[in-house]
Design a protein around this motif. Structure first.
Motif, mmCIF file in Angstrom:
data_model
loop_
_atom_site.group_PDB
_atom_site.id
_atom_site.type_symbol
_atom_site.label_atom_id
_atom_site.label_comp_id
_atom_site.label_asym_id
_atom_site.label_seq_id
_atom_site.Cartn_x
_atom_site.Cartn_y
_atom_site.Cartn_z
ATOM 1 N N ALA A 2 27.551 7.188 -3.844
ATOM 2 C CA ALA A 2 26.514 7.256 -5.123
ATOM 3 C C ALA A 2 25.664 8.485 -4.902
ATOM 4 N N MET A 3 25.198 8.725 -3.495
ATOM 5 C CA MET A 3 24.032 9.680 -3.521
ATOM 6 C C MET A 3 24.624 11.167 -3.675
ATOM 7 N N LEU A 4 26.078 11.357 -3.057
ATOM 8 C CA LEU A 4 26.737 12.637 -3.045
ATOM 9 C C LEU A 4 27.064 12.941 -4.398
ATOM 10 N N LYS A 5 27.267 11.962 -5.223
ATOM 11 C CA LYS A 5 27.878 12.202 -6.548
ATOM 12 C C LYS A 5 26.722 12.665 -7.391
ATOM 13 N N SER A 6 25.623 12.133 -7.232
ATOM 14 C CA SER A 6 24.223 12.482 -7.923
ATOM 15 C C SER A 6 23.621 13.818 -7.513
ATOM 16 N N ILE A 7 23.878 14.275 -6.031
ATOM 17 C CA ILE A 7 23.415 15.570 -5.589
ATOM 18 C C ILE A 7 24.239 16.447 -6.384
ATOM 19 N N PHE A 8 25.530 16.285 -6.219
ATOM 20 C CA PHE A 8 26.519 17.457 -6.712
ATOM 21 C C PHE A 8 26.356 17.401 -8.293
ATOM 22 N N GLU A 9 26.222 16.429 -8.932
ATOM 23 C CA GLU A 9 26.470 16.463 -10.336
ATOM 24 C C GLU A 9 24.834 16.768 -11.019
ATOM 25 N N GLU A 10 23.899 16.340 -10.494
ATOM 26 C CA GLU A 10 22.679 16.301 -11.223
ATOM 27 C C GLU A 10 21.639 17.098 -10.260
ATOM 28 N N GLY A 11 22.118 17.716 -9.114
ATOM 29 C CA GLY A 11 21.051 18.202 -8.316
ATOM 30 C C GLY A 11 20.236 17.329 -7.942
ATOM 31 N N GLY A 12 20.583 16.011 -7.782
ATOM 32 C CA GLY A 12 19.552 14.928 -7.816
ATOM 33 C C GLY A 12 18.867 14.889 -6.155
ATOM 34 N N MET A 13 17.708 14.131 -6.271
ATOM 35 C CA MET A 13 17.342 14.157 -4.713
ATOM 36 C C MET A 13 17.139 12.391 -4.628
ATOM 37 N N CYS A 14 17.765 12.085 -3.331
ATOM 38 C CA CYS A 14 18.214 10.884 -3.099
ATOM 39 C C CYS A 14 16.985 10.181 -1.810
ATOM 40 N N LEU A 15 16.738 8.969 -1.906
ATOM 41 C CA LEU A 15 15.874 8.340 -1.016
ATOM 42 C C LEU A 15 16.714 7.252 -0.434
ATOM 43 N N TYR A 16 16.603 7.071 0.859
ATOM 44 C CA TYR A 16 17.284 6.156 1.675
ATOM 45 C C TYR A 16 16.221 5.316 2.419
ATOM 46 N N VAL A 17 15.776 3.991 1.910
ATOM 47 C CA VAL A 17 14.802 3.347 2.740
ATOM 48 C C VAL A 17 15.482 2.402 3.563
ATOM 49 N N VAL A 18 14.920 2.416 4.831
ATOM 50 C CA VAL A 18 15.111 1.380 5.876
ATOM 51 C C VAL A 18 13.937 0.683 6.357
#
Ligand SMILES: Nc1ncnc2c1ncn2[C@@H]1O[C@H](COP(=O)(O)OP(=O)(O)OP(=O)(O)O)[C@@H](O)[C@H]1O
Ligand SMILES: [Mg+2]
Length: 723
Positions: free
Chosen positions: A63-79
């Motif tokens: 899901a993160m990769l898709k968003s990065i490549f398609e929308e130039g999105g920035m993703c947050l992974y909270v642990v």
């Protein structure tokens, strides 16, 4: 689902598919495919509740990769934990950096903003860190985020960390309603509620990539949940040794043993080591010798606990608990991964999310001492997390989890209550006053909330309000607001709520507002008193952010005397309560003094063995307390500047460094060198090298010969002082 389908139908690039294939991922597991069908690659939010090791992370990655490549999105992974953050960071970087994806990690210091973090494609952070970033007004974080992943979201139920996680999730969604949210959870009874709360879709499944058989051992036999049986043929004096030896001899595997106390981990390891040692090959013995030496020398000085650990490690067994130094724990985990250590006896902390090659998880203790009730059975969720450490797909093709019962009746009960049972419903823990205090101030200080009404409106978005009702929190919120106004952290001048400078600073320092009050009041006294080192140390030990040590029998009179001496001479900053009128509160006060004394022994360079003996704390505990203390002293230093308490500023600056390294003042210069801890700094000093200048002129050969130094450290030192 084939990966090809991801490319053809869902726009995942060939490069990603290649990278996954190189790592043996050729098909999606059924629940992963189901998650894709639920639309996670089309931006749908989802709560994914599937068993341990079922591959939740990969769904989030896609899901993160898709968003990065398609929308130039920035993703947050909270642990939830730092250790988990580094594990994910290393893994994502190794996989995706070559594709130009910028992976970042933020776990450390809470008092810094986020200047360069905004450029990351994927930012991995603990929930506390993200919360603190938001308090430094890093609103870009919420604005820019397209996907937020909450790993181990069932920890909302955790009394310590849960409230922050829950508030964070509510806040991020409020700031950015369009963001896609993925919650990764263990299988729990009410994951659907979390999904409903988050307006997300829901997927729950029991599917596991390798079978995990759960059962109960009793009188020589394991009975599994499917009622099949297995005889344990190996004979030994105690059940744990018997089942773990059998795992090595007859199952060609390794075992993790879970017991409830640190002391029991050591006792169980001692017993098991007697038998397991005889099952080792010559080569294994040689390689274990190296591991043993590593754990023995991890601290710079060898304590009794280090020696014990070393002794058992030579026989293929280790104990593992939070009292050990971080490096010892990782050395043990590493040697277990290499199949050198065959059995680890651990407290349940080892069950949190790590991947280890154990064929069997042996859960010896299913009861735990919990005051004031006495021995209580642990929650099913906790049992399942321990059980789930066995049978990891990276290492084994099946696994077993074994509880131990003395009698048949107990066996049947355990089968019923744990093996066949579904983990309990999780509940919001936001009702706790310290949590509300911290988050109410945080919300006002960051400018998210400016009135009682908007505060309640926000509370209404939390899981707590979803599960119970906002009314139940509103009276606590009211009380907390009164407290914050009274203590001058929040001002309600004119109708609007705003944070004062003091309130803002406390929020950014990320400490409990009550800690801020204790420190401020202590500092005010510093102006008129002549505080001792112990006075400052006690000031920070009196805050709720510091976990104090317990008093042992007879210790109260010892510390009572100390208090009369010190308090009488005004060398303490926070005054004792009346012992007769308030005996319970006074007991706490003595425990704070004890904790402060422990820190003082640390900066007086007492050996760790001695500290252990006098205060009952191991290396791991010392370091945890030291790092909390360092942070609180820093907070004290910042507040001393804010309130212009001149005398305290210098003392606290120095004290912070001394606590950090555990040294007397004269070693400050030496200890700031990398690779030189308290023990080595003292050795150098005794050999006549008092600071970096002395070392610059020193002869390498002579440095070599100083005790505790050795070749590689000598070289490291020279390189630093000559640079
Ligand atoms: N489709 C797949 N095919 C093969 N291996 C996979 C697949 N998906 C994930 N894996 C591997 O399975 C292992 C476990 O995955 P992961 O760490 O995501 O588990 P998890 O569901 O998060 O478990 P836990 O609850 O214990 O954290 C990883 O090594 C991962 O690379
Ligand atoms: Mg996971």
């Amino acid at each position: 689902m084939e990966l090809r389908e991801l490319r053809d139908k869902h726009g995942i690039s060939e490069d990603v598919i290649k990278i996954l294939a190189e790592r043996g991922i050729e098909k999606l597991h059924p629940p992963q495919a189901e998650a894709i069908r639920k639309g996670v690659l089309e931006g749908e939010s989802l709560i994914l509740a599937i068993p341990t090791a079922a591959g939740k992370t990969l769904v989030a990655e896609l899901a993160m990769l898709k968003s990065i490549f398609e929308e130039g999105g920035m993703c947050l992974y909270v642990v939830p934990l730092r250790a988990l953050a580094s594990e994910k960071y290393e893994d994502f970087k190794e996989k995706y950096e070559s594709m130009g994806i910028d992976v970042g990690i933020a776990t450390g210091d809470y008092d810094v903003g986020a200047s360069d973090l905004s450029k990351r494609d994927i930012l991995i952070a603990t929930s506390e860190k993200v919360d603190s970033l938001l308090r430094h007004e890093a609103k870009w974080l919420a604005d820019m985020t397209t996907v937020t992943v909450f790993d181990e979201i069932h920890l909302i139920d955790d009394a310590g960390r849960g409230p922050t996680l829950e508030v964070l999730a509510a806040r991020l969604r409020q700031l950015n309603p369009d963001m896609q949210v993925l919650g990764l959870s263990a299988t729990i009874r009410n994951s659907e509620e979390i999904a409903d709360w988050m307006d997300a879709r829901h997927l729950k499944s029991d599917w596991r990539p390798v079978p995990l058989k759960e059962g109960v051992y009793c009188n020589g036999n394991i009975i599994f949940g499917d009622l099949s049986e297995k005889e344990i043929k190996y004979s030994a004096n105690d059940d744990v040794t018997k089942i773990s030896s059998d795992t090595i001899e007859n199952e060609d595997g390794q075992a993790l043993v879970f017991v409830s106390t640190r002391r029991s981990t050591q006792a169980a390891a001692r017993k098991a080591s007697k038998e397991i040692g005889d099952l080792l090959s010559k080569e294994e013995e040689n390689r274990l010798e190296e591991v043993a030496q590593e754990v023995e020398s991890a601290l710079g000085e060898t304590t009794e606990t280090c020696r014990k650990l070393g002794r058992y490690v030579r026989r293929g067994v280790a104990f593992h608990h939070a009292g050990l130094h971080h490096d010892q724990r990782s050395a043990v985990e590493d040697a277990f991964r290499k199949n050198l250590i065959k059995v680890i006896c651990a407290t349940p902390t080892l069950a949190a999310g790590v991947s280890l090659p154990s064929k069997r998880s042996i859960i010896r203790d299913y009861k735990r001492y919990s005051p004031p009730y006495g021995m209580e059975p642990i929650p099913i969720l906790e049992y399942k997390q321990m059980a789930g450490r066995a049978g990891r797909p990276e290492y084994d093709d099946y696994g077993e989890a074994v509880l131990i019962a003395d009698r048949e009746r107990e066996r049947d009960e355990l089968l019923d209550k744990y093996v066949m049972a579904e983990p309990e419903r999780i509940e919001s823990k936001l009702q706790s006053e310290p949590a509300i205090r911290t988050h109410v101030l945080g919300s006002i200080a960051a400018g998210f909330v400016n009135s009682f009404e908007s505060m309640l409106e926000f509370i209404d978005r939390t899981f707590f309000a979803y599960q119970f009702s906002a009314d139940r929190v509103s009276s606590v919120v009211e009380k907390v607001l009164d407290f914050l106004t009274e203590e001058e952290m929040v001002s309600d001048e004119g109708r609007w709520l705003s944070a004062t400078k003091f309130g803002k600073r406390i929020s950014q320092l990320y400490i409990d507002p009550l800690s801020g009050v204790k420190i401020r009041d202590g500092l005010k006294n510093a102006e008129s008193r002549n505080p001792s080192e112990l006075g400052y140390l006690h000031m920070i030990c009196s805050t709720p952010d510091m976990d104090t040590l317990y008093l042992r029998k007879g210790e109260d009179s010892e510390y009572d005397l100390l208090v009369s001496d010190y308090a009488g001479a005004e060398r303490l900053l926070n005054d004792p309560p009346d012992a007769r009128r308030n005996p319970e509160r006074y007991e706490y006060y003595l425990a704070e003094i004890k904790t402060a004394k422990m820190l003082q022994s640390w900066i007086d360079e007492q050996s760790e063995d001695k500290i252990h003996e006098s205060y009952g704390v191991g290396a791991g505990d010392i370091r945890r307390k030291v790092s909390t203390a360092e942070w609180l002293i820093y907070s004290g230093y910042e507040l001393a500047k804010l309130f212009k308490v001149k005398g305290a500023i210098g003392s606290l600056r120095k004290l912070r460094q001394r606590v950090r390294y555990g040294i007397k003042e004269e070693l400050l210069d030496l200890a700031s060198l990398k690779g030189v801890g308290r023990v080595r700094a003292r050795s150098l000093y005794q050999a006549g090298y008092e600071d970096k200048n002395d070392l610059r002129e020193a002869d390498l050969e002579r440095l070599n010969k100083i005790s505790h130094i050795g070749k590689s450290t000598a070289k490291k030192i020279k390189k630093q002082v000559e640079a």
